[in-house]
Structure formats: C-alpha cells, structure tokens
Design an enzyme around this catalytic site. Structure first.
Site, PDB file in Angstrom:
ATOM      1  N   LYS B  78      -5.144  -3.343  -3.696  1.00 42.09           N
ATOM      2  CA  LYS B  78      -5.655  -3.667  -4.747  1.00 42.09           C
ATOM      3  C   LYS B  78      -6.552  -4.863  -4.206  1.00 42.09           C
ATOM      4  O   LYS B  78      -6.134  -5.588  -3.914  1.00 42.09           O
ATOM      5  CB  LYS B  78      -4.680  -3.470  -5.603  1.00 42.09           C
ATOM      6  CG  LYS B  78      -4.576  -4.342  -7.305  1.00 42.09           C
ATOM      7  CD  LYS B  78      -3.975  -3.957  -8.129  1.00 42.09           C
ATOM      8  CE  LYS B  78      -3.894  -4.395  -9.284  1.00 42.09           C
ATOM      9  NZ  LYS B  78      -2.507  -3.843 -10.478  1.00 42.09           N
ATOM     10  N   SER B 153      -2.262  -0.312 -14.341  1.00 40.32           N
ATOM     11  CA  SER B 153      -3.810  -1.543 -13.460  1.00 40.32           C
ATOM     12  C   SER B 153      -4.685  -1.005 -12.317  1.00 40.32           C
ATOM     13  O   SER B 153      -5.357  -1.231 -11.952  1.00 40.32           O
ATOM     14  CB  SER B 153      -3.302  -2.896 -14.028  1.00 40.32           C
ATOM     15  OG  SER B 153      -2.613  -3.613 -12.537  1.00 40.32           O
ATOM     16  N   SER B 177       2.150  -1.317 -13.579  1.00 43.36           N
ATOM     17  CA  SER B 177       1.240  -0.681 -12.831  1.00 43.36           C
ATOM     18  C   SER B 177       0.625  -0.236 -11.199  1.00 43.36           C
ATOM     19  O   SER B 177      -0.212   0.158 -10.813  1.00 43.36           O
ATOM     20  CB  SER B 177       0.333  -2.238 -12.764  1.00 43.36           C
ATOM     21  OG  SER B 177       0.099  -2.649 -13.875  1.00 43.36           O
TER      22      SER B 177
END
Lengths: 113, 476
Positions: B78, B153, B177
C-alpha cells in the site's frame, strides 16, 4: 444495503453547525475554505456530528477514559546517538528552495499595527 | 505471461532453482502493468527497484546463504508506507511525487528477508475511506467485476493480489482497511493486534488505531509474512515486546473444543441476506472442524461506530496537521473534500466546549468496549461476524442507497463490523467464505484475543484446507 444503518440514521439527533462555528474550526485546522465549500460542508457535518453524538447515550459513570490500548506507560531506549538522516536528506523533501541549509517558512511574527 | 504460481509453489521453485527471482518479478511486473489500466491498483510500478531487489535475492540464494522463505517472492505494498527512493503518496495529491529519504520498518524487514517490491498500491487518501474511491488517483476497480469497488482503504493491494501481480501484500488497517478489501476481492487479510507490527514509517491516519498487516491468497501465506514482519521495534514505542510465535508451525494446532462467540448484535435481520447465509454456512463448517458456537452479547458495540469515528477523526486532525508544505508535500489546499471533512470533524471533537461531550466520552466508551470484549473472551476463544454488511457495490453506488442528506455517512456506516477490532486493539482476520449469486466474494471475520494471531491463522488455515473459496480467481 444495510438496513440497520438506515434505522440509525433516521433516529439520530442532529446538531446544526453554524457558519461561524465552521469558520472557527477551519481556522483551528489551518484550512482556508471558500464560501461554496463551507455551505457544502455544513450539511454533511451536521449529519456526521449528529451521528457521532451517539456517544453521549453510553452509560459512562465512573469509567476511566483510555487514549490507547497497549497498557504501556513508558518505553525507554538507551540514551545514545544513533545514525540519522544527513542534512541534505532531511531537506530533500522541501517543496520550496531551501536557504543556507534551512527550510524556508512563512513569517509567523508580525509588528503590531 | 501471467504469474500463475502460488506462494508455496514459488518458494519451492526458487529453492529448487527451477525459477529465478528475476523471472518471478518479471511475471509479476508484467501482470501489474497489463492489468493496471483496467484496475488502477497501482500508483507506482517500479520495474527497476523490483529487478534490482530480485537480482540481489538470486545472488543471496546462489551464495548458499540461509534465507527466509520470502527471499525472491514478489510482493505489493500500500502506498502508505515510506520507501526510501521510491515515490510515496498515501493516495493524496499533497504527497504527489514525494520521495522519502528513509524507509518504514516493515519495508526494511522485507528487504532483509529478500522479498521483492513490485509496486505501491492505490488507496483511499490517508486511509480515509472504505472503497478506494476517495483519492486523487482515481478509483480502484474490483477484479471480480470492474464496475464495482475493490473495497478500501487498501483496495489497490487487494485488486493487485487477486490478479497475481504479487504473491502477498502489505496493507494497513485502521478500521477495516485490510479486511474490507480482502473480503470484496476474495483474499485472506489479517488485522494484527495493535503493537504487533511496527508502525514506524507508516504514514499516520489515527495513531492509536493504525496497524500494519499482511494480505494474501491464503492464511498459510499470511503466516509466513507475519514471521518476517512482526516484533518489537525501538523506532515505534507502541510496538510490543511480546515474543513472535512461529505462526506457520501453529497452523495445524488442534481446534477441538475452541469456542466461537456469535454476538447477537452483529447478526440481525438487517444484514444482507446473501451475506448472512454465506457467513452462517462458514460457521457451520467451523463447527465440523470441532469448534463450538455460542451466542454472546456485546451491548456497547452498537455505539462502537460513534466511539470509533470521534477518536479517529480527532487523531487524524492532529496527524494531518504536519502537512504544511514546509518539510515535504504540497499545501493544505490539496486535501480532498473527504479528508477536509474528517479533519474538521476531528477538530470539532477536540475543540473547547465540545471536548468533554465528544472526545472524552468516546475515550470512556473505548474503555467500556475493551472491557466487554475482555469479558467475552473469558467465555470464548474467538468472536465471529461478517466483514462487510454487503458485497462489493457499484463504483459511486453506495450513495444511491441512502437519503441525500445522509449520503456522506454511507461510507462510515459500511465499517460497522470492522471498526470495533481497532477500537479494542484485538486482531481480526477476513477469510474468503463464498460468493453471492452475482459471483461477488464474501468474507467471514474472526476476532481473536490480544496477540492471538496464531489462533486466527490456524482456524483460517484449517477452514481453507476443507474449502476452496480462497483458490478461486477472477478472469483478469
């Protein structure tokens, strides 16, 4: 879609945020928001703040607040100097040209009128 | 050519010198590049860094060095972790083009293990969202149906792994997330105990909630990654001194007699019926593995959401205060509307006159919730719930389900099952549990006791040894 969510939304209390309050909050957060933005934010913040206001319904007499979950109090390391960034590396992310090895910042002190 | 080998197959191929790390990286890079226009899963694909790291991994194996099983395996990360000399944005225009001068501990540890970074994944800016739509780089598309969201996310990490652009991913979980996109994209995702993995170099959303964890095709893969990334770090004072177990060895521990608590508050008629059916079926499967199911109650969990949002918005308003366009990044006019909303709401909860009514009450509510989970864990070993109340929804489509004045709350309400683990600090895992009639993946969530990741991974592993949901892949 989540019907539980809808039920919560329909029964939640609303707190209306005034434009003055919103202006004050954006000043505190160092955000300069244009008038149309403020109007848009007002509606969504009223809903959001109403929703988080649910915390007021919890029975909390005698309950201690917590700021974190580890239970740790202090974490010490040996008081010795360890390798760090060089000055060039530390300055490398500056969006503005640096000055004699320093970041350039906005003036914060002004003469009184 | 596409990377078709699993994590375990790749380890064997590397060990037997039937495939090199450079070849594996090439396959992952090709897949990342060829699917990115359709999925938008990456903000940065760094071929040079990947191939350099792969060459080093090959040299380490060739020299006879005893290496980690991760040595030479391609992975994705990420874009919320700072990676020295590799662009890091946190999904925000504020950090567009930012090249960090240092690396996150998790990236350092993976470099030591010899794993090969393929690229940095798209995400909701600063972790602010549950669909990866809320960012400055365009929404991530779900590989199972590109008109739908990948979750968030960490949506880019999930989408990339689902199509084989890496063999594991490092994502970040503040309120779901990792688990949310894992469930929407048919992956196994582990939200670790707070403090289990160092947060040093993870761009902060809400510091007392943020956790660093793995996402992969199976629990076994996640266990191998956990052995490489978990442990105390002097650079993160909140990281734990708790010993790191041999997670892979504990995968086959006996589950007989372990008790799964089913909170009645999580399984109401309000849950999407298809999700409910799938989750219930997976629980029956766990019963067949020798575990016992029992109903429990977590009465304060209905306020869990409000507690969570007061606190994370407050923490994010403070954390994002550092973006002043002096040391790095663009100025504050570049925040998205959603980030501004979160900063302002957090500032509201902390401001004079409202602190006692909101922030302090939420901190007290957090105590109550921690206590309720602790009491539940006196009677049960794990707590089960769905991951998400519904399967992946159309991009931009969550809003159509709500009244216009409540549209802005829709994304927050989707986190209803995932937030409590972060508020309490316990680990939780998302496990592929089946598909809806539209062939969209659905995940089962299990929460464990503090530092009981090995129990969660063992349950997921043994469930995956009698089911094959986790082996299904999208067409891309």
């Amino acid at each position: 879609m989540c019907r539980c969510a809808k039920m919560t939304l329909e029964t939640m209390p609303k707190k209306n945020i005034s434009t003055t309050e919103l202006k004050h909050l954006s000043d505190l957060a160092h955000l300069s928001l244009a008038a149309p933005h403020l109007v848009k934010l007002k509606t969504s913040l009223t809903a959001l703040i109403g929703y988080i206001g649910e915390v007021k319904k919890i029975k909390l007499e005698g309950i201690q607040p917590v700021a974190q979950v580890t239970g740790k109090v202090n974490e010490y390391r040996p008081d010795v100097i360890t390798p760090s960034l060089t000055q060039t590396q530390a300055l490398s992310g500056s969006p503005k040209p640096t000055h004699q090895g320093f970041f350039v910042v906005e003036r914060v002190l002004h003469h009184e009128a | 050519m596409k990377l078709k080998h699993t994590f375990a197959e790749s380890v064997t191929l590397l060990q037997n010198k039937e495939l090199s790390a450079v070849e594996l990286a090439g396959l992952a890079l090709d897949q990342a590049e060829s699917t990115n226009s359709a999925l938008n899963a990456f903000i940065t694909i760094d071929r040079k860094t990947a191939l350099d790291q792969a060459k080093t991994a090959d040299q380490r194996r060739a020299s006879g060095e005893i290496v980690s099983s991760l040595c030479g395996l391609p992975y994705v990360m990420k874009d919320v972790y700072v990676t020295k000399d590799v662009t890091t944005t946190a999904g925000s225009q504020v950090l567009a083009g930012y090249i960090p001068p240092y690396s996150a501990t998790v990236y350092e540890k993976l470099q030591q293990s010899g794993a090969v970074l393929i690229g940095k994944n798209n995400q909701d800016a600063w972790g602010h969202g549950g669909s990866s739509e809320n960012n400055d780089f365009g929404p991530v598309k779900n590989p199972w149906n590109e008109s739908r969201v990948a979750g968030g996310s960490s949506g880019g990490t999930a989408a990339a792994l689902a199509v084989g652009a890496g063999l594991f991913g490092i994502a970040e979980d503040t309120g779901g997330s990792i688990r949310n996109p894992a469930s929407f994209c048919n992956l196994t995702g582990l939200k670790v105990t707070y403090g289990r993995v160092s947060r040093y170099g993870a761009i902060a959303y809400a510091s007392s909630f943020d956790t660093v964890g793995p996402m992969a095709r199976s629990a076994q893969d996640c266990a191998a990654v956990m052995e490489a990334i978990a442990g105390f770090d002097s650079l993160d004072a909140s990281s734990s001194h708790e010993a790191v177990p041999f997670y892979q060895r504990e995968l086959t521990q006996s589950l007989r007699g372990k008790v799964i608590g089913i909170p009645k508050e999580f399984f109401t008629d309000a849950l999407n019926p298809q999700v409910k059916t799938i989750v219930n079926a997976s629980l029956r499967q766990l019963e067949q593995l020798g575990m016992k199911l029992t109903e429990i109650s977590l009465p304060t969990v209905k306020y869990g959401h409000a507690i969570y949002y007061v606190l994370v918005f407050a923490e994010t308003s403070s954390n994002l205060g550092r973006y002043d366009a002096v040391r790095f990044g663009a100025d504050r006019s570049h925040f998205t509307d959603e980030t501004i909303r979160r900063i302002i709401t957090g500032t509201f909860g902390l401001s004079s006159g409202y602190y006692d009514a909101y922030y302090k009450k939420a901190m007290q509510g957090r105590s109550v919730l921690i206590q309720e989970f602790a009491e539940a864990y006196q009677k049960v070993d794990v707590i089960a719930s769905p991951v998400m109340p519904f399967p992946a929804y159309p991009i931009g489509g969550i809003e159509s389900q709500f009244k216009p004045e409540d549209v802005d709350l829709a994304m927050y309400l989707a986190d209803i099952y995932t937030c409590p683990a972060n508020t309490v600090g316990v680990p939780a895992i998302s496990i592929p549990a089946g598909f809806t009639k539209q062939h969209l993946p659905v995940g089962l969530q299990l929460h464990g006791k503090m530092f009981a990741e090995s129990t969660l991974l063992a349950i997921a592993h043994q469930y995956q040894s009698v089911t094959n949901w986790h082996q299904e892949s999208p067409r891309l």
